[in-house]
Motif scaffolding. Structure first.
Motif, PDB file in Angstrom:
ATOM      1  N   TYR A 142      -1.358  18.070 -14.035  1.00 15.34           N
ATOM      2  CA  TYR A 142      -2.788  17.814 -14.111  1.00 15.34           C
ATOM      3  C   TYR A 142      -3.152  16.493 -13.451  1.00 15.34           C
ATOM      4  N   GLU A 143      -2.348  15.463 -13.689  1.00  7.87           N
ATOM      5  CA  GLU A 143      -2.644  14.135 -13.151  1.00  7.87           C
ATOM      6  C   GLU A 143      -1.931  13.913 -11.822  1.00  7.87           C
ATOM      7  N   ASP A 144      -2.455  12.985 -11.025  1.00  3.73           N
ATOM      8  CA  ASP A 144      -1.797  12.589  -9.784  1.00  3.73           C
ATOM      9  C   ASP A 144      -0.447  11.961 -10.128  1.00  3.73           C
ATOM     10  N   THR A 145       0.559  12.182  -9.286  1.00  3.69           N
ATOM     11  CA  THR A 145       1.866  11.571  -9.504  1.00  3.69           C
ATOM     12  C   THR A 145       2.293  10.820  -8.257  1.00  3.69           C
ATOM     13  N   LYS A 146       2.997   9.716  -8.475  1.00  2.00           N
ATOM     14  CA  LYS A 146       3.515   8.907  -7.375  1.00  2.00           C
ATOM     15  C   LYS A 146       4.982   9.260  -7.189  1.00  2.00           C
ATOM     16  N   HIS A 147       5.336   9.667  -5.982  1.00  2.00           N
ATOM     17  CA  HIS A 147       6.700  10.084  -5.672  1.00  2.00           C
ATOM     18  C   HIS A 147       7.336   9.123  -4.668  1.00  2.00           C
ATOM     19  N   ILE A 148       8.620   8.886  -4.825  1.00  2.00           N
ATOM     20  CA  ILE A 148       9.424   8.192  -3.817  1.00  2.00           C
ATOM     21  C   ILE A 148      10.420   9.241  -3.341  1.00  2.00           C
ATOM     22  N   LEU A 149      10.163   9.814  -2.155  1.00  2.00           N
ATOM     23  CA  LEU A 149      10.927  10.967  -1.687  1.00  2.00           C
ATOM     24  C   LEU A 149      12.282  10.635  -1.085  1.00  2.00           C
ATOM     25  N   ASN A 150      12.396   9.551  -0.371  1.00  2.46           N
ATOM     26  CA  ASN A 150      13.667   9.162   0.250  1.00  2.46           C
ATOM     27  C   ASN A 150      14.007   7.734  -0.158  1.00  2.46           C
ATOM     28  N   PRO A 151      14.378   7.549  -1.433  1.00  5.85           N
ATOM     29  CA  PRO A 151      14.618   6.185  -1.906  1.00  5.85           C
ATOM     30  C   PRO A 151      15.890   5.568  -1.333  1.00  5.85           C
ATOM     31  N   VAL A 152      15.850   4.263  -1.160  1.00 12.50           N
ATOM     32  CA  VAL A 152      17.053   3.504  -0.830  1.00 12.50           C
ATOM     33  C   VAL A 152      17.472   2.861  -2.148  1.00 12.50           C
ATOM     34  N   ILE A 153      18.697   3.159  -2.575  1.00 11.44           N
ATOM     35  CA  ILE A 153      19.174   2.707  -3.878  1.00 11.44           C
ATOM     36  C   ILE A 153      20.349   1.762  -3.681  1.00 11.44           C
ATOM     37  N   GLU A 154      20.251   0.611  -4.337  1.00  9.30           N
ATOM     38  CA  GLU A 154      21.311  -0.391  -4.284  1.00  9.30           C
ATOM     39  C   GLU A 154      21.749  -0.665  -5.725  1.00  9.30           C
TER      40      GLU A 154
ATOM     41  N   THR B 138       4.498   8.337  -1.996  1.00  9.91           N
ATOM     42  CA  THR B 138       3.638   9.453  -1.643  1.00  9.91           C
ATOM     43  C   THR B 138       2.925   9.895  -2.909  1.00  9.91           C
ATOM     44  N   ILE B 139       1.611  10.035  -2.852  1.00 11.01           N
ATOM     45  CA  ILE B 139       0.851  10.472  -4.022  1.00 11.01           C
ATOM     46  C   ILE B 139       0.565  11.960  -3.895  1.00 11.01           C
ATOM     47  N   VAL B 140       0.961  12.699  -4.934  1.00  9.06           N
ATOM     48  CA  VAL B 140       0.702  14.130  -4.996  1.00  9.06           C
ATOM     49  C   VAL B 140      -0.476  14.325  -5.946  1.00  9.06           C
ATOM     50  N   LYS B 141      -1.536  14.883  -5.423  1.00 10.26           N
ATOM     51  CA  LYS B 141      -2.749  15.076  -6.205  1.00 10.26           C
ATOM     52  C   LYS B 141      -2.506  16.091  -7.324  1.00 10.26           C
ATOM     53  N   GLY B 142      -3.060  15.794  -8.484  1.00  5.65           N
ATOM     54  CA  GLY B 142      -2.958  16.706  -9.621  1.00  5.65           C
ATOM     55  C   GLY B 142      -3.852  17.908  -9.432  1.00  5.65           C
ATOM     56  N   MET B 143      -3.561  18.921 -10.205  1.00  9.10           N
ATOM     57  CA  MET B 143      -4.356  20.151 -10.138  1.00  9.10           C
ATOM     58  C   MET B 143      -5.416  20.089 -11.220  1.00  9.10           C
ATOM     59  N   LYS B 144      -6.648  19.950 -10.828  1.00  5.91           N
ATOM     60  CA  LYS B 144      -7.759  19.861 -11.767  1.00  5.91           C
ATOM     61  C   LYS B 144      -8.223  21.263 -12.159  1.00  5.91           C
ATOM     62  N   HIS B 145      -8.818  21.367 -13.333  1.00  7.98           N
ATOM     63  CA  HIS B 145      -9.366  22.646 -13.790  1.00  7.98           C
ATOM     64  C   HIS B 145     -10.590  23.015 -12.955  1.00  7.98           C
TER      65      HIS B 145
ATOM     66  N   THR C 256       0.799  -1.218   0.000  1.00  9.11           N
ATOM     67  CA  THR C 256       0.000   0.000   0.000  1.00  9.11           C
ATOM     68  C   THR C 256       0.831   1.268   0.000  1.00  9.11           C
ATOM     69  N   SER C 257       1.953   1.298   0.708  1.00  4.88           N
ATOM     70  CA  SER C 257       2.700   2.546   0.788  1.00  4.88           C
ATOM     71  C   SER C 257       4.186   2.397   0.465  1.00  4.88           C
ATOM     72  N   ARG C 258       4.651   1.200   0.184  1.00  4.66           N
ATOM     73  CA  ARG C 258       6.063   0.992  -0.149  1.00  4.66           C
ATOM     74  C   ARG C 258       6.170   0.264  -1.479  1.00  4.66           C
ATOM     75  N   VAL C 259       7.262   0.533  -2.184  1.00  9.60           N
ATOM     76  CA  VAL C 259       7.500  -0.109  -3.463  1.00  9.60           C
ATOM     77  C   VAL C 259       8.972  -0.497  -3.540  1.00  9.60           C
ATOM     78  N   SER C 260       9.235  -1.551  -4.291  1.00  9.72           N
ATOM     79  CA  SER C 260      10.610  -1.990  -4.529  1.00  9.72           C
ATOM     80  C   SER C 260      10.669  -2.523  -5.950  1.00  9.72           C
ATOM     81  N   PHE C 261      11.632  -2.029  -6.733  1.00 10.98           N
ATOM     82  CA  PHE C 261      11.772  -2.519  -8.105  1.00 10.98           C
ATOM     83  C   PHE C 261      13.228  -2.433  -8.546  1.00 10.98           C
ATOM     84  N   THR C 262      13.528  -3.235  -9.561  1.00  9.21           N
ATOM     85  CA  THR C 262      14.853  -3.286 -10.153  1.00  9.21           C
ATOM     86  C   THR C 262      14.738  -2.791 -11.589  1.00  9.21           C
TER      87      THR C 262
END
Length: 90
Positions: free
Chosen positions: A75-87, A56-63, A8-14
């Motif tokens: 305009y659209e919602d964006t998904k942010h990873i603010l403090n990523p752990v990078i390997e 963290t989801i940042v809501k888009g700015m609607k008209h 729900t609130s964490r992601v991990s990808f390569t």
């Protein structure tokens, strides 16, 4: 090749990092805006990395009115990873 694991609130990808995906907020990677500074992005270019972090989801700015321009923001919602752990994998 990209693999993703998400809760729900964490992601991990390569993925293989590409510095050309830089934006004012960081780098667009796999549908996320990952908060990495410019210098780190230069060092990671074309390296296989694993990114883990809280989403963290940042809501888009609607008209407010039809045809009204958006002056700042997305305009659209964006998904942010603010403090990523990078390997680095390779």
């Amino acid at each position: 090749m990209t693999t993703t694991s998400c809760s729900t609130s964490r992601v991990s990808f390569t993925t293989t990092f590409d510095k050309s995906n830089e934006d004012k907020d960081g780098f667009y990677i796999n549908g996320y805006v990952v908060n990495i500074d410019h210098e780190t992005g230069q060092k990671l270019h074309m390296k296989k990395i694993k990114i883990t972090g809280k989403v963290t989801i940042v809501k888009g700015m609607k008209h407010d009115k039809p045809g009204e321009d958006i002056r700042q923001g997305r305009y659209e919602d964006t998904k942010h990873i603010l403090n990523p752990v990078i390997e680095i994998i390779n």
